[in-house]
Design a protein around this motif. Structure first.
Motif, mmCIF file in Angstrom:
data_model
loop_
_atom_site.group_PDB
_atom_site.id
_atom_site.type_symbol
_atom_site.label_atom_id
_atom_site.label_comp_id
_atom_site.label_asym_id
_atom_site.label_seq_id
_atom_site.Cartn_x
_atom_site.Cartn_y
_atom_site.Cartn_z
ATOM 1 N N ASP A 1 -1.232 5.488 4.099
ATOM 2 C CA ASP A 1 -1.063 5.278 5.541
ATOM 3 C C ASP A 1 -1.989 4.196 6.079
ATOM 4 O O ASP A 1 -2.444 4.269 7.218
ATOM 5 C CB ASP A 1 -1.285 6.592 6.292
ATOM 6 N N SER B 1 -7.463 -2.673 4.187
ATOM 7 C CA SER B 1 -6.209 -2.406 3.497
ATOM 8 C C SER B 1 -6.023 -3.336 2.294
ATOM 9 O O SER B 1 -5.174 -3.069 1.433
ATOM 10 C CB SER B 1 -5.036 -2.562 4.460
ATOM 11 N N ARG C 1 0.515 -2.046 5.569
ATOM 12 C CA ARG C 1 0.987 -1.553 4.275
ATOM 13 C C ARG C 1 1.703 -2.618 3.454
ATOM 14 O O ARG C 1 1.944 -2.420 2.270
ATOM 15 C CB ARG C 1 1.920 -0.359 4.467
ATOM 16 N N ARG D 1 0.852 -1.184 0.000
ATOM 17 C CA ARG D 1 0.000 0.000 0.000
ATOM 18 C C ARG D 1 0.889 1.237 0.000
ATOM 19 O O ARG D 1 1.876 1.306 0.729
ATOM 20 C CB ARG D 1 -0.897 0.030 1.241
#
Length: 465
Positions: A410, A455, A414, A407
């Motif tokens: 934030d 995410s 990630r 990612r």
């Protein structure tokens, strides 16, 4: 007090160095109930597990590293015996900090020092039944010592946390090894019937709102190894130590890896820094570029419990589980261990493999205090955090074959590792390191599960309308 021989049985199962180390977690994890909301494009997983090394009283972090401005000589100081009575060991004291191989080597080295100091038949205690403690115990027994191992947790393994739940096998500590430098550990595990499969493949970069993730077909290990070599060479040519983040952004030609339609050099730099954090537990903005920078090799994951070689090392050695040591007192005549049960154990010498985070806390105390230079050396080492989030699904919801998912924002998680190509199971492993990992301790299981699923949204196959 009486000590019973350890009986630690873990079933074989299929599934899944710098490694994610951490000397012991809490009881075996259990699936978390589904939260009230689910991301629309990511299905509910069949299971969710998390580590919590930063919150573990007997770990206080996952690894150690050298920060900018510090020197690795602290490790050498801590390797020196204290009055030939107390010997410290563990990954933090090795030349390969944060690795299983470093823990094993350190444990053996401490055992040889203890053997050199002892008289025949002396009783030596080993505090900790992880990679360092088990390796030390095996050497001591071979050298003729009377050995007892004392472990605070209810299991062996330390920061190697192997779990078998139903048909699922997974590691919540040291989950991968480097086949180029971890040959000794790999061979020991293979003797226990554990095989290893490579984690290799390209990368996918996702962001909220994007039609599809950007893909980089080159194996991440290739890019990472070259980037680390270039960063290290650039850093060593500087007049002063700088953070690894600066060395990567200033000294690495990531532009040469950019392909049309793929991630930018900036995104590749972000991935490199995330990978370094995942290997060391340190934020790249504070990690020394002169010391402790990993080389970057081909990652392999175990197919079977990695902790098996530890159990074999401890076979036949008196091992007391669920027995925390609270005070270690030394005198000219020996060492006394005060246990949390209120009992005491008298021995001639002791090898202590507790992690640095524990040695700096009040969980384990020394009487008298460790000499000032040892306390100073402990303070000079930095403790790193690495946490894992493991999700297994009934079927893949993604169509990318990329292994490393990143990612570029934030998001709470990630970096993800797609273990489907390696294990044949639809498993995603989230790796969170540094300050981001420490922050996870404040999230409930339900909150972390939902954040993790969100995410993953950029990597999901979008539903057709």
């Amino acid at each position: 007090m009486s000590f019973t021989r350890r009986s630690f049985i873990v079933g074989a199962a299929s599934g899944m160095s710098v490694l994610v180390l951490a000397a012991c977690t809490d009881p075996s994890p259990a699936p978390t109930p589904s939260p009230t909301r689910e991301p629309e494009v990511v299905p509910s997983p069949r299971s969710f597990y998390r580590s919590n090394w930063s919150g573990d009283a007997y770990a206080r972090g996952a690894t150690t590293y050298t920060a900018v401005g510090s020197l690795p000589q602290s490790r050498e100081t801590l390797r020196e015996p204290i009055d030939d009575r107390i010997f410290l060991a563990g990954e933090a004291l090795s030349d390969d900090p944060g690795t299983v191989r470093g823990a094993v080597t350190s444990g053996r080295s401490a055992a040889y020092l203890a053997l050199a100091a002892m008289a025949p038949g002396e009783r030596i205690a080993v505090v900790g039944a992880g990679a360092a403690g088990s390796s030390a115990a095996r050497v001591l027994v071979a050298g003729g010592a009377d050995v007892v191992v004392v472990e605070a947790r209810d299991r062996t393994g330390g920061r190697i946390d192997s779990n078998v739940v139903g048909d699922e096998f997974f590691e919540l500590g040291a989950w991968r090894l480097d086949e180029t430098v971890d040959g000794g550990v790999i061979d020991a595990a293979r003797q226990e019937g554990v095989e290893f499969v490579p984690v290799q493949g390209g990368s996918a970069f996702g962001a909220d709102g994007a039609d599809a993730p950007l893909e980089q077909s080159t194996d991440d290990a290739v890019i990472l190894a070259e980037a680390l070599a270039e960063a290290s060479a650039w850093a060593l040519a500087q007049g002063e130590d700088v953070p690894v983040a600066d060395a990567v952004r200033e000294g690495v030609d990531l532009e040469s890896w950019v392909t049309e339609g793929g991630p930018t050099s900036s995104e590749l730099a972000d991935q490199t820094l995330l990978s370094i954090a995942a290997l060391t537990g340190a934020d790249p903005g504070v990690l020394s570029s002169w010391f402790d920078v990993p080389a970057g090799g081909q990652s392999v994951v175990p197919v079977g419990p990695l902790s098996g070689f530890i159990d074999t090392a401890l076979d036949g050695i008196d091992t007391a589980l669920s027995t925390a040591v609270t005070v270690i007192s030394r005198s000219d005549s020996g060492v006394s261990l005060r246990l949390a049960t209120g009992e005491s154990l008298s021995v001639d010498r002791v090898i202590v493999t507790a992690p640095v985070g524990v040695l700096r806390s009040d969980v384990l105390q020394f009487d008298p205090l460790l000499p000032v230079r040892y306390r100073g050396a402990l303070s000079a080492l930095s403790v790193g955090d690495i946490e894992l989030i493991r999700l297994e699904f009934d079927a893949p919801f993604w169509d990318t074959e990329a292994v490393w998912w990143v990612r570029d924002d934030d998001a709470v998680v990630r970096m993800w590792v797609n273990l489907l190509p390696a294990t044949g199971r639809p498993v995603l492993l989230g790796v969170v390191a540094g300050a981001d990992a420490a922050a996870l301790a404040d999230l409930s299981d339900a909150a972390l599960r939902e954040a993790a699923l969100r995410s993953l949204a950029p990597f999901a196959v979008q539903p057709t309308t």
